[in-house]
Each structure stands twice: as structure tokens, then as C-alpha cells.
Design an enzyme around this catalytic site. Structure first.
Site, mmCIF file in Angstrom:
data_model
loop_
_atom_site.group_PDB
_atom_site.id
_atom_site.type_symbol
_atom_site.label_atom_id
_atom_site.label_comp_id
_atom_site.label_asym_id
_atom_site.label_seq_id
_atom_site.Cartn_x
_atom_site.Cartn_y
_atom_site.Cartn_z
ATOM 1 N N LYS A 169 0.660 -1.232 -0.084
ATOM 2 C CA LYS A 169 -0.127 -0.119 -0.105
ATOM 3 C C LYS A 169 0.729 1.363 -0.141
ATOM 4 O O LYS A 169 0.436 2.369 0.550
ATOM 5 C CB LYS A 169 -0.988 0.047 1.138
ATOM 6 C CG LYS A 169 -1.902 -1.174 1.288
ATOM 7 C CD LYS A 169 -2.263 -1.949 0.153
ATOM 8 C CE LYS A 169 -3.487 -1.441 -0.476
ATOM 9 N NZ LYS A 169 -3.841 -2.499 -1.722
ATOM 10 N N HIS B 241 7.618 -7.234 -2.002
ATOM 11 C CA HIS B 241 7.349 -6.502 -0.827
ATOM 12 C C HIS B 241 7.997 -7.320 0.422
ATOM 13 O O HIS B 241 7.955 -7.135 1.598
ATOM 14 C CB HIS B 241 5.804 -7.048 -0.423
ATOM 15 C CG HIS B 241 4.790 -6.297 -1.123
ATOM 16 N ND1 HIS B 241 4.776 -5.024 -1.477
ATOM 17 C CD2 HIS B 241 3.539 -6.963 -1.474
ATOM 18 C CE1 HIS B 241 3.678 -4.854 -2.171
ATOM 19 N NE2 HIS B 241 2.855 -5.618 -2.166
ATOM 20 N N SER C 181 -4.798 2.665 4.042
ATOM 21 C CA SER C 181 -4.983 1.824 2.890
ATOM 22 C C SER C 181 -5.294 0.398 2.946
ATOM 23 O O SER C 181 -5.851 -0.334 2.617
ATOM 24 C CB SER C 181 -4.147 2.535 1.959
ATOM 25 O OG SER C 181 -4.070 1.659 0.651
HETATM 26 S S1 PPS Z 1 -0.280 -3.095 -3.035
HETATM 27 O O1 PPS Z 1 -1.612 -3.879 -2.894
HETATM 28 O O2 PPS Z 1 0.528 -3.273 -2.118
HETATM 29 O O3 PPS Z 1 0.139 -3.365 -4.618
HETATM 30 O O4 PPS Z 1 -0.820 -1.596 -3.044
HETATM 31 P P1 PPS Z 1 -0.106 -0.346 -3.738
HETATM 32 O O5 PPS Z 1 -0.219 -0.387 -4.901
HETATM 33 O O6 PPS Z 1 1.262 -0.321 -3.070
HETATM 34 O O7 PPS Z 1 -0.825 0.635 -3.086
HETATM 35 C C1 PPS Z 1 -2.414 1.074 -3.255
HETATM 36 C C2 PPS Z 1 -2.583 2.651 -3.092
HETATM 37 O O8 PPS Z 1 -1.849 3.368 -3.913
HETATM 38 C C3 PPS Z 1 -2.764 4.473 -4.409
HETATM 39 N N1 PPS Z 1 -2.346 4.625 -6.023
HETATM 40 C C4 PPS Z 1 -2.137 5.875 -6.351
HETATM 41 N N2 PPS Z 1 -2.205 6.922 -5.827
HETATM 42 C C5 PPS Z 1 -2.052 8.130 -6.397
HETATM 43 N N3 PPS Z 1 -1.783 7.928 -7.830
HETATM 44 C C6 PPS Z 1 -1.840 6.977 -8.406
HETATM 45 N N4 PPS Z 1 -1.550 6.922 -9.677
HETATM 46 C C7 PPS Z 1 -2.111 5.719 -7.728
HETATM 47 N N5 PPS Z 1 -2.178 4.199 -7.940
HETATM 48 C C8 PPS Z 1 -2.255 3.687 -6.961
HETATM 49 C C9 PPS Z 1 -4.128 3.334 -4.498
HETATM 50 O O9 PPS Z 1 -5.127 4.359 -4.716
HETATM 51 C C10 PPS Z 1 -3.934 3.061 -2.878
HETATM 52 O O10 PPS Z 1 -4.131 3.986 -2.100
HETATM 53 P P2 PPS Z 1 -5.246 4.318 -1.224
HETATM 54 O O11 PPS Z 1 -4.915 5.402 -0.209
HETATM 55 O O12 PPS Z 1 -5.946 3.153 -0.564
HETATM 56 O O13 PPS Z 1 -6.228 5.070 -2.298
#
Ligand code: PPS
Length: 286
Positions: free
Chosen positions: A45, A100, A130
Site C-alpha cells: 500500500k 514486498h 489503505s
Molecule cells: S499493493 O496492494 O501493495 O500493491 O498496493 P499499492 O499499489 O502499493 O498501494 C495502493 C495505494 O496506492 C494508490 N495509488 C495511487 N495514488 C496516487 N496516484 C496513483 N496513480 C496511484 N495508483 C495507486 C491506491 O489508490 C492505494 O491507496 P489508497 O490510499 O488506498 O487510495
């Protein structure tokens, strides 16, 4: 591979059995990295999917064909997931690999490697929020119960994938031993163009101005939210229940303020100060 209720343990860390087996966790720890590999390292996340999209687009010079037709887990596979031996065996360099895993589980595999390591960190208050909402929709993760209880488990490091503190400290304290770039989710959020320039320079994949603009456009939150290859709507409902939430949830900085109580915040800050005492990492909280 359902195993929705199975938990695997490795190095005292819990991993969802739907995604990992003892064999795949062993495969990761004995992996032979190539110097041409780029490895995205994150605690869950923290911006993993965003970085997978960014690197795919940089490698494609801003052309979205690949990122809009191949799922992220195929073009930037997780090293420790069950399909990894098959997918990585068939992939051609330069490879984009995601993990991870904490540093100590990959230390020996990375010893002497020139692979490019991109570590993405995010404000842990937003990470825990998240992660909490993700537990509600992902049927391969345990029921998170209340936020209060989940926060306790996060601080204790007993959630799946282990302690955020150990993860960040483990990797960043070895940055000098690796070909390492540290970048914060918040930095990408506040200055995406500057972040893309920094990344393309580290990767030695220079972009022309129009390629940079296209990369920036296709990795925006709104564009990724609509892209089935990254928004996880390809995953069946029994595995990720999209009625209970969205993977591309908010994509904001400071959402923690909508759920943390004053008391939880002060407990978090005390814990954070103690754990991070000897690091010089700074975070943008809101
Ligand atoms: S995972 O399951 O570990 O692969 O998740 P991960 O991709 O690390 O994290 C998901 C969060 O990243 C946000 N996200 C983004 N934020 C801003 N811009 C872009 N382009 C973007 N892409 C993914 C996603 O919405 C999750 O955060 P939260 O706070 O839950 O919205």
C-alpha cells in the site's frame, strides 16, 4: 490457486497463502538477479502499482499499449508470488520485478548485484489506512476487525507482510550496499514530472518532452483507476470483493485524518518516534 484461508509463515512473517507458497518464498530468497533487472521494493500500500505503471511507461517511452493490455502482475511480477518461477523464467531483460519482502529475506540473493532497486515509501499513517480498507475487500487477507485492532497489529508488526518499521529501516539502512533509489509516494504525488525525470535518469532511460508528458498522463490516478490492467477488476469477486471497496480507492495524501482518533494519532506518533529515532528519513504527513 484459491487457498483463501491459508497463511504461510516465513522468517516469522505471515503471508497470504492465496499468493505465496513455501516454495515461492524459497524461490525468491534464492533468486539470481541480473544486473539489468529493476526491482520495485515496497511495503504493501505504499505505491507499488503506481511504480509498476510508471516503470512500464518509461520503458515504453510513454506508449500505453503495454500498460493497457497486459496486467501489472505479468509485466512487473512479484518475485515471491506462486507464479513467479514460470513468469520470470519466460521474461526477457530488462525485467521489472516487484517485491514486498523485507531486506533480510533478499540480502543474500542481492549480495554484489548491480540490479536497480527502487524503494517506494509512503507515510505509514496513510499506509495503515489503505491496508485496512484493502483487508475489507481482499478475501485472501484476514478480517481486519476494527481499525483500532488493526492499528495495534500494524504497530506490533503482526499484520501480513510484517512490520512497516522493519521494512523501511531494513532496506534504507542498506542503501549504500545496493544500486538504490529512494522515493516517497508523497514526492510523486506533489511533483510527478520531477519524480519521473529522477526515475528515468536513474534507469538511464531518458525521455523526450512528449514521452514524459504521455508517461505523466497515463500514470495519473484517474487514468489508472479506469485501466482494467491495474485496477484489479479482472480479479473475480470471490477473491477481491469490489462491492466492498476499490483497489484504486482515493490515492490521496493525509486520508489518515479521516479515520485516526486523537488518541490513536498520539499513540502512533510516540511509537513512530521511538522506532525511527536513529533514521534520517522524513515523511510528509498531510
Ligand atoms: S499493493 O496492494 O501493495 O500493491 O498496493 P499499492 O499499489 O502499493 O498501494 C495502493 C495505494 O496506492 C494508490 N495509488 C495511487 N495514488 C496516487 N496516484 C496513483 N496513480 C496511484 N495508483 C495507486 C491506491 O489508490 C492505494 O491507496 P489508497 O490510499 O488506498 O487510495
Amino acid at each position: 490457486m484459491a487457498r483463501l484461508d491459508v497463511t504461510e509463515h516465513c522468517h516469522n512473517i505471515a503471508f497470504p497463502g492465496h499468493l505465496h507458497t513455501q516454495e515461492s518464498l524459497g524461490f525468491a530468497q534464492n533468486f539470481r538477479f541480473q544486473d539489468s533487472d529493476t526491482v520495485i521494493v515496497t511495503y504493501p500500500k505504499s505505491g507499488t502499482t503506481w511504480m509498476q505503471e510508471i516503470l512500464t511507461l518509461i520503458h515504453s517511452k510513454g506508449d500505453p499499449t503495454l500498460s493497457q493490455n497486459i496486467p501489472n502482475w505479468s509485466r512487473a511480477p512479484w518475485l515471491e508470488q506462486f507464479y513467479s518461477p514460470e513468469v520470470l523464467g519466460a521474461s526477457q531483460s530488462p525485467r521489472i520485478i516487484t517485491t514486498h519482502l523485507p531486506y533480510h529475506m533478499l540480502a543474500s540473493a542481492l549480495k554484489g548485484s548491480k540490479a536497480k532497486i527502487i524503494y517506494v515509501a509512503r507515510n505509514p499513517k496513510d499506509v495503515v489506512v489503505s491496508f485496512y480498507y484493502f483487508h475489507k475487500m481482499a478475501n485472501f487477507l484476514p478480517d481486519p476487525s476494527s481499525f483500532e485492532e488493526f492499528l495495534d497489529n500494524f504497530l506490533e508488526g503482526t499484520v501480513h507482510y510484517g512490520s512497516w518499521f522493519d521494512h523501511v529501516k531494513g532496506w534504507t539502512s542498506h542503501s549504500n550496499d545496493l544500486n538504490f533509489l529512494y522515493i516517497a509516494y508523497e514526492e510523486m504525488w506533489k511533483d510527478l514530472k520531477g519524480s519521473l525525470e529522477r526515475l528515468s535518469s536513474f534507469l538511464q532511460f531518458p525521455l523526450q518532452p512528449d514521452e514524459l508528458t504521455n508517461t505523466q498522463r497515463h500514470c495519473s490516478f484517474n487514468s489508472m483507476k479506469e485501466n482494467k490492467m491495474v485496477n484489479y477488476t479482472l480479479i473475480p469477486e470471490e477473491i477481491m470483493d469490489h462491492r466492498k471497496g476499490q483497489f484504486m480507492r482515493k490515492g490521496k495524501i493525509g486520508d489518515w485524518k479521516n479515520i485516526f482518533t486523537k488518541q490513536q494519532n498520539s499513540r502512533f506518533e510516540d511509537f513512530f518516534d521511538e522506532e525511527m529515532l536513529n533514521t534520517d528519513l522524513t515523511f510528509i504527513w498531510e
